[in-house]
Every structure is written in C-alpha cells, then in structure tokens.
Design a protein around this motif. Sequence first.
Motif, mmCIF file in Angstrom:
data_model
loop_
_atom_site.group_PDB
_atom_site.id
_atom_site.type_symbol
_atom_site.label_atom_id
_atom_site.label_comp_id
_atom_site.label_asym_id
_atom_site.label_seq_id
_atom_site.Cartn_x
_atom_site.Cartn_y
_atom_site.Cartn_z
ATOM 1 N N VAL A 67 63.331 9.674 0.997
ATOM 2 C CA VAL A 67 64.092 10.647 1.780
ATOM 3 C C VAL A 67 63.286 11.944 1.930
ATOM 4 O O VAL A 67 63.285 12.585 2.997
ATOM 5 C CB VAL A 67 65.451 10.906 1.132
ATOM 6 N N ALA A 68 62.588 12.349 0.850
ATOM 7 C CA ALA A 68 61.776 13.561 0.927
ATOM 8 C C ALA A 68 60.672 13.408 1.968
ATOM 9 O O ALA A 68 60.395 14.317 2.771
ATOM 10 C CB ALA A 68 61.180 13.864 -0.446
ATOM 11 N N ALA A 101 56.180 15.262 -0.967
ATOM 12 C CA ALA A 101 56.851 14.505 0.091
ATOM 13 C C ALA A 101 55.826 13.818 0.996
ATOM 14 O O ALA A 101 56.044 12.694 1.459
ATOM 15 C CB ALA A 101 57.731 15.436 0.918
ATOM 16 N N PHE A 151 69.232 6.867 -7.701
ATOM 17 C CA PHE A 151 68.872 8.006 -6.855
ATOM 18 C C PHE A 151 67.387 8.340 -6.976
ATOM 19 O O PHE A 151 66.765 8.794 -6.013
ATOM 20 C CB PHE A 151 69.721 9.213 -7.253
ATOM 21 N N SER A 152 66.802 8.089 -8.113
ATOM 22 C CA SER A 152 65.383 8.369 -8.283
ATOM 23 C C SER A 152 64.533 7.445 -7.421
ATOM 24 O O SER A 152 63.424 7.808 -7.002
ATOM 25 C CB SER A 152 64.995 8.205 -9.753
ATOM 26 N N ALA A 184 65.038 9.129 -3.663
ATOM 27 C CA ALA A 184 64.583 10.496 -3.390
ATOM 28 C C ALA A 184 63.188 10.564 -2.780
ATOM 29 O O ALA A 184 62.969 11.332 -1.821
ATOM 30 C CB ALA A 184 64.630 11.313 -4.689
#
Length: 338
Positions: free
Chosen positions: A197-198, A20, A190-191, A194
């Motif tokens: 967002v992480a 992240a 979504f990939s 992600a």
Amino acid sequence: MPIFALLIASGASVPGVYYAFQHSDGVGKGIVLLLLVGSVVTWTVMLDKTLALRRAKKMSGRFIARFRANKRNVATPSLVREGQVDTSPVGIIYSGAVQKLLEFYEVDSLNQQPIAGATGARPVKLSDAQYNAIEAMLESEVSGQIQVLETRVGVLATLVSVSPFIGLFGTVWGVMLAFCGIAAAGKSDFSALAPGVAGALLTTVAGLVVAIPSLVGYNLLTATIRNLIVTMDNFTEEFMVRVKLEQLQLGREQHAAAAAALPQQPNLFAAPPAQAQPQAPAALQQPNLFATPPAPAQAPAPAQIPQPSLFTAPPPPNPAPANPFHPYTGEQPRNREE
C-alpha cells in the motif's frame, strides 16, 4: 527534482518515501521515474519561460518608450535600425510593419534611400488597400509572436492534466497487487499489506508533486502572456494611428505647397477696393445757386432793311411781253368776237 529531494531527505533506515519506493513493483517504480522526468520538464519549462517572458516584457517596454519619444514620424532611420536588431515582440512587430510601410513609400529600409527605378516620392495619402496590407502585416506579426510566447506552455497544461491520473493509476495498481499478495499468503496480516500500500500511494504523491507546480506555473505564465498580448495589440493600434496622422500632415504640407505655387486667385467674397475719387479741376468753379444770374449778351443789331410804306403807291406791274404768238401753240391768238 522535488522527488529527488524527498528521496534523499528520507533515510533508508527509517520508513518513508525511499522505503515505499523500495517496496514498489516494477510498474510502480516506472511510474515514479516517469513522473520524475515530468517534474524535471515542468520546472525547466517554468524557469525558462519565466525568464524569457520577463525579458520580453522589459525589452518591449523600452522599445515602446523609444517609439513614443520619437515625435517626428514612425519610420525614422534610427528607430528602424533599432527595430531590426531588437528581439522583443514589439520590436519584431514594428520591424515587419515599417518594412511594409517603406515598401509603399518606395524607400529602402536599410539606408532610407529611394529604391532603384522608383520615383522616391512619398504618397500624400495611402490607399485603403495599402492600409489593409499594413494592418494584415501587423496582425500576422502579432499572431507569430503569440505562438512564440506560448511555445512549451502546452506542456505544462498537459502535465497538469495527466500527472494526477498517472499517479492514480500507480496507486490502484499497487493496491491491487498488495491485496493479491495477502490473498496468496492466506493471512490478513497488516504488516504484509503495508509495504504494498505504501508503494502504491507513492505514485499518487509523485503525481501531485508534478501537477501542483505545473498548475501554478501555467497560470502565472498565461497571465504574463495575456499582458504581453494586450501590449502588442495596443502597440499595433498606436502604430496605425501614428501612420494616419503622419499621412494627414504630409497631405496638408503638400497641399499648402501646391497652393503657394499657384497664382493668387481673386477672392470673390472680398469687398472690392475703394476707388479713388477724381479730383475736380482747379479752374472749374461751382455755380452759386443763390447769386443773380448774369445778363445775357446783347446780339448785334441787324442791318436796317427799308420797310415798305403803307401810304405809298405800289409799283406798276411789269408790262406783258410783246410776242403776239401763243407760247405753247405758236399761233397768234384770235379775237373772241371772231
């Protein structure tokens, strides 16, 4: 410091905190680094203040025990010297107050000798102004020690309040950039969402990691500081009570010494001593009321005066003088018939 542990624990091959952090933008990484510094400051302040407060509490307890064990007075030379080298809050308060007290006694606090030019006599009773001055000194020393004890505690309160909002700002910023990237790519995969967002959520985690220990440490430190403040307040009250009792005892001793130096005054309310009864002379004999009084002594008979006899003729009168002349006029009396 805790964030470092999380970063090291999470491997680069497995998606986690480090993953992240890698997918965060410059603002997100800057927020994480800022919260990392805040975490280091938090733990440094908590450890340092914990050790300092524990040492202050322990040393204050020892000094109070020595102060209470000293039954003579509050300004004995040994206790004054210990207060001057003692770094505990109570020792510093005692040192400032006893210096003011010895100043009123006109005694040097170092060698307990009278100050040059002073009488060196301790007052029987401190005046109200002197009592107020000592109490003001105690309050001033207590306030100064409270400021020392609360040093850097405000940093924890600031981090408790600010770090969650900083993490929230990083999260909102990261989510915004993630949605902007999806919009720019033109696909709702979504990939693609992600990683952004992480990275955004990492700032919230960092903020909570800073805020939670800061809140716990702040509460523990403030509770310890409150206990020390109560201890200092109780010591100031005990110090003033000991000073007043000492002054009362000194007044009684000097009053007794002055009374002993004065001549003995008669007690107006005491019963007068019994007077010795005069002893009756041995030759004086009490009369017997029931005895017959002695006969009065007979007066000697006067000489016999011849009494005239009632039956004897009186003696003839003296014949008239033969002078025919009148005694006053010198004339010869005339015959009435003439």
